[in-house]
Design a protein around this motif. Sequence first.
Motif, PDB file in Angstrom:
ATOM      1  N   GLN A  41      39.604  43.380  36.175  1.00 48.57           N
ATOM      2  CA  GLN A  41      39.052  42.295  36.986  1.00 48.57           C
ATOM      3  C   GLN A  41      39.878  42.158  38.255  1.00 48.57           C
ATOM      4  OE1 GLN A  41      39.419  38.232  35.437  1.00 48.57           O
ATOM      5  NE2 GLN A  41      37.240  37.996  35.872  1.00 48.57           N
ATOM      6  N   ARG A  43      41.680  40.271  41.007  1.00 49.29           N
ATOM      7  CA  ARG A  43      42.305  38.956  41.120  1.00 49.29           C
ATOM      8  C   ARG A  43      43.095  38.896  42.418  1.00 49.29           C
ATOM      9  NH1 ARG A  43      43.192  35.813  36.187  1.00 49.29           N
ATOM     10  NH2 ARG A  43      41.599  36.516  34.746  1.00 49.29           N
ATOM     11  N   LEU A 111      41.486  33.335  39.375  1.00 53.01           N
ATOM     12  CA  LEU A 111      40.211  33.991  39.672  1.00 53.01           C
ATOM     13  C   LEU A 111      39.906  33.772  41.146  1.00 53.01           C
ATOM     14  CD1 LEU A 111      38.189  32.737  36.583  1.00 53.01           C
ATOM     15  CD2 LEU A 111      39.088  35.049  36.942  1.00 53.01           C
ATOM     16  N   GLU A 112      39.170  34.695  41.752  1.00 52.01           N
ATOM     17  CA  GLU A 112      38.835  34.564  43.175  1.00 52.01           C
ATOM     18  C   GLU A 112      38.065  33.278  43.455  1.00 52.01           C
ATOM     19  OE1 GLU A 112      37.010  38.485  43.733  1.00 52.01           O
ATOM     20  OE2 GLU A 112      38.724  38.997  44.996  1.00 52.01           O
ATOM     21  N   ARG A 113      37.154  32.914  42.549  1.00 52.91           N
ATOM     22  CA  ARG A 113      36.351  31.698  42.766  1.00 52.91           C
ATOM     23  C   ARG A 113      37.218  30.444  42.717  1.00 52.91           C
ATOM     24  NH1 ARG A 113      34.694  33.032  37.351  1.00 52.91           N
ATOM     25  NH2 ARG A 113      35.302  31.384  35.912  1.00 52.91           N
ATOM     26  N   GLU A 114      38.329  30.486  41.979  1.00 52.48           N
ATOM     27  CA  GLU A 114      39.240  29.345  41.930  1.00 52.48           C
ATOM     28  C   GLU A 114      39.980  29.189  43.254  1.00 52.48           C
ATOM     29  OE1 GLU A 114      40.317  29.556  37.150  1.00 52.48           O
ATOM     30  OE2 GLU A 114      41.622  30.555  38.599  1.00 52.48           O
ATOM     31  N   ALA A 116      38.990  29.950  46.136  1.00 51.94           N
ATOM     32  CA  ALA A 116      38.068  29.421  47.152  1.00 51.94           C
ATOM     33  C   ALA A 116      38.073  27.892  47.167  1.00 51.94           C
ATOM     34  CB  ALA A 116      36.660  29.942  46.887  1.00 51.94           C
ATOM     35  N   GLU A 117      38.473  27.271  46.054  1.00 52.19           N
ATOM     36  CA  GLU A 117      38.503  25.806  45.966  1.00 52.19           C
ATOM     37  C   GLU A 117      39.913  25.231  46.098  1.00 52.19           C
ATOM     38  OE1 GLU A 117      36.363  24.421  42.529  1.00 52.19           O
ATOM     39  OE2 GLU A 117      34.790  25.917  42.813  1.00 52.19           O
ATOM     40  N   TYR A 118      40.908  26.084  46.322  1.00 52.91           N
ATOM     41  CA  TYR A 118      42.289  25.624  46.453  1.00 52.91           C
ATOM     42  C   TYR A 118      42.481  24.759  47.691  1.00 52.91           C
ATOM     43  CZ  TYR A 118      44.579  28.640  42.923  1.00 52.91           C
ATOM     44  OH  TYR A 118      45.022  29.223  41.765  1.00 52.91           O
ATOM     45  N   LYS A 123      47.356  26.689  47.421  1.00 50.73           N
ATOM     46  CA  LYS A 123      47.457  28.074  47.904  1.00 50.73           C
ATOM     47  C   LYS A 123      48.897  28.570  47.950  1.00 50.73           C
ATOM     48  CE  LYS A 123      43.145  28.439  50.357  1.00 50.73           C
ATOM     49  NZ  LYS A 123      42.426  28.579  51.603  1.00 50.73           N
TER      50      LYS A 123
END
Length: 183
Positions: A41, A43, A111-114, A116-118, A123
């Motif tokens: 996966q 990451r 995860l990449e989608r996580e 995006a919400e940081y 970060k």
Amino acid sequence: MLKRLLDIIIASVALILLSPLYFYVAYKVKKNLGSPVLFRQVRPGLHGKPFEMIKFRTMKDATDAQGNPLPDSERLTPFGKMLRSTSLDEMPELWNVIKGDMSLIGPRPPLEREVAEYTPYDKQRLLIKPGCTGLWQVSGRNDLDFDEMVELDMKYIQNLSLRTDLWILFKTVWVMIKPNSAY
């Protein structure tokens, strides 16, 4: 530089010493879940740079009539749950450590989608290499919420030291032997 050297030495020795267990788990994954044995996966790693994280597979490839994967809860097998609860599914990450994508100790790769919400504060977890284990894993792991995980990761980043890494490594081994000792 010393951290990287220790990562290579410890990960290499661990791979050699754990190779019988590694091959046994790979055999059991193949027998219980089929091929492929490894789950890969992408990451975010150091500074958000993507890398391919490797783990043992824990879910079967079950799909609905349209070919969409079933929910994780329906694909995760009892065998997969056991691998996850003992962290044996993460043994292949030692290859990521040797390659230099990960460190033994550090924040878990999100995860990449996580990411995006940081928030900008969150970060900061990406300022160092992600780790196979870290302060979060030995401080309660899944019993802690996201904000607590970030705070533990920030505490680790702000207090980086060889002593802390060795303590976390020791504590990780202890948690794997006695899972309830993370509290």
